[in-house]
Motif scaffolding. Structure first.
Motif, PDB file in Angstrom:
ATOM      1  N   PHE A 129       0.860  -1.184   0.000  1.00 25.51           N
ATOM      2  CA  PHE A 129       0.000   0.000   0.000  1.00 25.51           C
ATOM      3  C   PHE A 129       0.896   1.234   0.000  1.00 25.51           C
ATOM      4  O   PHE A 129       2.115   1.147   0.098  1.00 25.51           O
ATOM      5  CB  PHE A 129      -0.918  -0.014   1.231  1.00 25.51           C
ATOM      6  N   TYR A 130       0.294   2.404  -0.104  1.00 28.05           N
ATOM      7  CA  TYR A 130       1.065   3.643  -0.119  1.00 28.05           C
ATOM      8  C   TYR A 130       1.820   3.830   1.207  1.00 28.05           C
ATOM      9  O   TYR A 130       1.312   3.478   2.270  1.00 28.05           O
ATOM     10  CB  TYR A 130       0.140   4.843  -0.358  1.00 28.05           C
ATOM     11  N   GLN A 131       3.011   4.409   1.119  1.00 33.12           N
ATOM     12  CA  GLN A 131       3.817   4.659   2.307  1.00 33.12           C
ATOM     13  C   GLN A 131       3.055   5.607   3.244  1.00 33.12           C
ATOM     14  O   GLN A 131       2.682   6.692   2.842  1.00 33.12           O
ATOM     15  CB  GLN A 131       5.157   5.289   1.916  1.00 33.12           C
ATOM     16  N   PRO A 132       2.824   5.215   4.477  1.00 33.22           N
ATOM     17  CA  PRO A 132       2.054   6.078   5.390  1.00 33.22           C
ATOM     18  C   PRO A 132       2.937   7.099   6.105  1.00 33.22           C
ATOM     19  O   PRO A 132       4.072   6.801   6.490  1.00 33.22           O
ATOM     20  CB  PRO A 132       1.467   5.081   6.386  1.00 33.22           C
ATOM     21  N   THR A 133       2.409   8.286   6.272  1.00 36.69           N
ATOM     22  CA  THR A 133       3.032   9.285   7.135  1.00 36.69           C
ATOM     23  C   THR A 133       2.425   9.192   8.530  1.00 36.69           C
ATOM     24  O   THR A 133       3.100   9.399   9.529  1.00 36.69           O
ATOM     25  CB  THR A 133       2.821  10.696   6.565  1.00 36.69           C
ATOM     26  N   CYS A 134       1.136   8.857   8.572  1.00 30.80           N
ATOM     27  CA  CYS A 134       0.450   8.669   9.854  1.00 30.80           C
ATOM     28  C   CYS A 134      -0.734   7.727   9.624  1.00 30.80           C
ATOM     29  O   CYS A 134      -1.385   7.793   8.595  1.00 30.80           O
ATOM     30  CB  CYS A 134      -0.024  10.026  10.398  1.00 30.80           C
ATOM     31  N   VAL A 135      -0.985   6.859  10.575  1.00 27.65           N
ATOM     32  CA  VAL A 135      -2.109   5.916  10.504  1.00 27.65           C
ATOM     33  C   VAL A 135      -2.878   5.990  11.807  1.00 27.65           C
ATOM     34  O   VAL A 135      -2.280   5.945  12.889  1.00 27.65           O
ATOM     35  CB  VAL A 135      -1.636   4.471  10.259  1.00 27.65           C
ATOM     36  N   ILE A 136      -4.201   6.139  11.715  1.00 32.22           N
ATOM     37  CA  ILE A 136      -5.019   6.125  12.929  1.00 32.22           C
ATOM     38  C   ILE A 136      -5.938   4.910  12.890  1.00 32.22           C
ATOM     39  O   ILE A 136      -6.516   4.578  11.868  1.00 32.22           O
ATOM     40  CB  ILE A 136      -5.840   7.422  13.075  1.00 32.22           C
ATOM     41  N   SER A 137      -6.044   4.251  14.016  1.00 42.87           N
ATOM     42  CA  SER A 137      -6.881   3.065  14.145  1.00 42.87           C
ATOM     43  C   SER A 137      -8.330   3.466  14.362  1.00 42.87           C
ATOM     44  O   SER A 137      -8.630   4.433  15.054  1.00 42.87           O
ATOM     45  CB  SER A 137      -6.398   2.204  15.310  1.00 42.87           C
ATOM     46  N   CYS A 138      -9.241   2.704  13.743  1.00 43.73           N
ATOM     47  CA  CYS A 138     -10.673   2.983  13.896  1.00 43.73           C
ATOM     48  C   CYS A 138     -11.376   1.883  14.678  1.00 43.73           C
ATOM     49  O   CYS A 138     -12.601   1.729  14.605  1.00 43.73           O
ATOM     50  CB  CYS A 138     -11.319   3.109  12.520  1.00 43.73           C
ATOM     51  N   ASN A 139     -10.619   1.116  15.447  1.00 42.43           N
ATOM     52  CA  ASN A 139     -11.219   0.068  16.271  1.00 42.43           C
ATOM     53  C   ASN A 139     -11.648   0.651  17.614  1.00 42.43           C
ATOM     54  O   ASN A 139     -11.115   1.641  18.079  1.00 42.43           O
ATOM     55  CB  ASN A 139     -10.206  -1.061  16.488  1.00 42.43           C
ATOM     56  N   LYS A 140     -12.601  -0.013  18.239  1.00 41.62           N
ATOM     57  CA  LYS A 140     -13.034   0.407  19.577  1.00 41.62           C
ATOM     58  C   LYS A 140     -11.901   0.195  20.558  1.00 41.62           C
ATOM     59  O   LYS A 140     -11.175  -0.800  20.494  1.00 41.62           O
ATOM     60  CB  LYS A 140     -14.265  -0.399  20.017  1.00 41.62           C
ATOM     61  N   ALA A 141     -11.772   1.133  21.482  1.00 41.33           N
ATOM     62  CA  ALA A 141     -10.695   1.028  22.489  1.00 41.33           C
ATOM     63  C   ALA A 141     -11.003  -0.118  23.426  1.00 41.33           C
ATOM     64  O   ALA A 141     -12.144  -0.366  23.769  1.00 41.33           O
ATOM     65  CB  ALA A 141     -10.595   2.336  23.244  1.00 41.33           C
TER      66      ALA A 141
END
Length: 389
Positions: free
Chosen positions: A377-389
């Motif tokens: 996939f594209y190189q990430p600069t930042c990734v945020i998770s969308c799962n429940k804590a």
């Protein structure tokens, strides 16, 4: 006959347009100019393709407040203003070196004008030096005013740059990849269009929804936008989707960007929520664009009220370049050639309701353009998770 100020500026604008183009003037473009948000405030701006002139500068700054009373502006700002000795105030701000020339202006005219209008002193690192721009003034209001004007110039310059990053929602689950490869194999085998070749298909691992694009010129800007992106998770993303997790997205059906299915530039897949309220995904993408638009890092697509949610499958700009182009000049000429469209009418008939499968929204990326990470996939600069804590 005496003219009002608005009539005078309208006359000047007409003259400029007649000189620069042969196109008729659209009154709506003047009455409803493009807007930019800087530090929570909205400013109007003229056509970013035109060079900034004194007339345009006036239009940019026309609604600025008078900066005499430091108590005039009680609005909370995220940046720090320090009170120095002898009732002097200062603030520091990072500006990418790519925009310094626009702030200084021809022979220093732009910088001097800002200093004169806001009664401030602006210190800019010299070429080859690193450091922040420092702004000094007799009051906090003066310093804020100068900072906002510098930011307006930066935003105007940013609009002219090609995007370097984009916010993406990956659509590359194993199920979707498998069905996409099957779709690709059948299309290449059965389609009679000679203008359709394998190079036009996106790499399966890079399938994604593009939320919006932005230009980040240095590491400081990338770090700041990553911080905003992380904050957006708690402010925007999770409040919208928390009650519908895991949010499943189905990729099903085809559409295209052009008016003629026999001459297509981009063929894309349609997305929809699976077992979730209709419009939830649209609300999410619209809210993210609005958030970064007001932060001054993202433009809204002209003429669109909502983000056009799509997953690009085939794009004529991916077409392989000529293998005969060996020199830099030949490669440059090759890139300048017009795009060759393809006939997608047969594909649309055969795969109108093709179901590529379902994926779960597990994370959202701030991705780098023209790059590839270790997972394809594209190189990430930042990734945020969308799962429940």
């Amino acid at each position: 006959m005496l003219m009002t100020k608005n009539q005078y500026f309208w006359l000047i604008y007409q003259k400029k347009c007649r000189v620069q183009t042969n196109y008729p003037i659209n009154m709506a473009d003047v009455l409803k100019p493009e807007l930019i948000w800087i530090e929570g405030r909205c400013y109007r701006i003229n056509d970013p393709a035109m060079e900034i002139t004194a007339f345009q500068e006036h239009d940019l700054y026309e609604n600025e407040a008078i900066f005499n009373d430091p108590d005039d502006d009680d609005e909370e700002d995220e940046f720090e203003i320090i009170m120095m000795d002898n009732n002097r105030y200062s603030t520091s701000m990072h500006v990418s070196k790519h925009y310094i020339g626009s702030i200084i202006g021809k022979k220093g005219a732009m910088k001097m004008r800002i200093e004169r209008d806001t009664k401030t002193d602006i210190k800019i690192p010299r070429q080859g030096q690193t450091g922040y721009i420092m702004i000094y003034g007799p009051s906090a209001s003066n310093v804020k005013a100068a900072r906002r004007r510098v930011n307006i110039i930066v935003m105007s310059s940013r609009m002219k740059q090609k995007s370097t990053h984009f916010i993406s929602i990956p659509m590359n689950s194993p199920d979707i990849i498998k069905n996409f490869e099957n779709f690709k194999e059948i299309v290449l085998r059965d389609n009679s269009s000679r203008d359709l070749e394998e190079s036009l298909f996106i790499k399966a691992q890079k399938l994604h929804i593009t939320v919006g694009v932005m230009c980040l010129m240095d590491n400081e800007e990338r770090l700041y936008v990553s911080k905003l992106f992380t904050e957006a998770k708690e402010k925007i993303i999770m409040p919208l989707i928390r009650d519908h997790l895991p949010l499943r997205i189905r990729l099903k059906g085809l559409s295209y960007m052009n008016d003629d299915p026999r001459s297509i530039d981009v063929l894309y897949g349609l997305v929809q929520e699976e077992a979730a309220p209709t419009g939830l995904l649209q609300n999410l993408t619209d809210a993210l664009v609005e958030y970064f638009y007001k932060a001054g890092f993202m433009e809204k697509e002209y003429g669109r009220e909502h983000v056009k949610m799509h997953v690009t499958l085939i794009n004529s700009k991916y077409r392989s370049r000529s293998s005969e182009a060996t020199t830099a000049e030949d490669k440059w000429k090759d890139r300048r050639k017009p795009r060759i469209t393809f006939d997608g009418s047969e594909i649309l008939k055969k795969f109108a309701d093709y179901d590529f499968g379902v994926t779960e929204l597990t994370d959202i990326h701030l991705s780098q353009r023209h790059s590839m990470g270790p997972d394809g996939f594209y190189q990430p600069t930042c990734v945020i998770s969308c799962n429940k804590a």
